[in-house]
Design a protein around this motif. Sequence first.
Motif, short mmCIF file in Angstrom:
data_model
loop_
_atom_site.label_atom_id
_atom_site.label_comp_id
_atom_site.label_asym_id
_atom_site.label_seq_id
_atom_site.Cartn_x
_atom_site.Cartn_y
_atom_site.Cartn_z
N GLY A 91 0.82 -1.20 0.00
CA GLY A 91 0.00 0.00 0.00
C GLY A 91 0.86 1.25 0.00
N MET A 98 4.25 0.64 4.60
CA MET A 98 3.74 1.16 3.33
C MET A 98 4.80 2.04 2.70
SD MET A 98 0.21 2.94 4.69
CE MET A 98 -0.75 2.50 3.28
N HIS A 158 -4.11 -1.23 1.70
CA HIS A 158 -5.00 -0.09 1.87
C HIS A 158 -4.20 1.19 1.69
CE1 HIS A 158 -8.46 -2.37 3.15
NE2 HIS A 158 -7.69 -3.05 3.98
N ASN A 159 -4.54 1.97 0.68
CA ASN A 159 -3.84 3.22 0.43
C ASN A 159 -4.46 4.34 1.26
OD1 ASN A 159 -2.23 1.99 -1.59
ND2 ASN A 159 -3.87 2.27 -3.07
#
Length: 166
Positions: A34, A66, A112-113
């Motif tokens: 992400g 991330m 999940h960005n």
Amino acid sequence: MRNQVTITQTEFHSSTRELRTLWIQRPATAKPAGICLFLDAEYYLAQIHAPAIIDGLQRDGQFPAMLTAYISSHPDSLTRWTDSLCNDAFAQYLATELMPWLIAECDVSPGHNILAGLSLTGLSAVHAALKYPKVFSRVLSQSGSFWFNKTGLPEEIRTKPCTGVA
């Protein structure tokens, strides 16, 4: 002892918009899953010192591994105002050009960005996340300029269900 955070500066050449400077921070702990994309890079880098904060949280296991990217919002120009006031073309650019490029260029696994912004770019971040929820499943709006009611965004936020928390 503080860890040295490595930031790589690069440029993103878009087919639809002006050249943008990006600063890329890879997690020290694992392959990135992400992307956390900060609008208003100049503020997050120089004034908030977000890279050190993100690095510390990742090392302590309090923030996921991330890729963190900081994109210039041209803070002293009309571009920042144009892009930030719920601009559909800018939201599309982030979701359909920049994010796929970052994923491919930086070898990012799905995750999940997060899209983050402050003040005007906080407004822009929420707008883009509402337009492209499959790309930006999380949003951080720090003191978002929701006073700018001409966009209708406050009403849209009130009527859309919350689908999760970061």
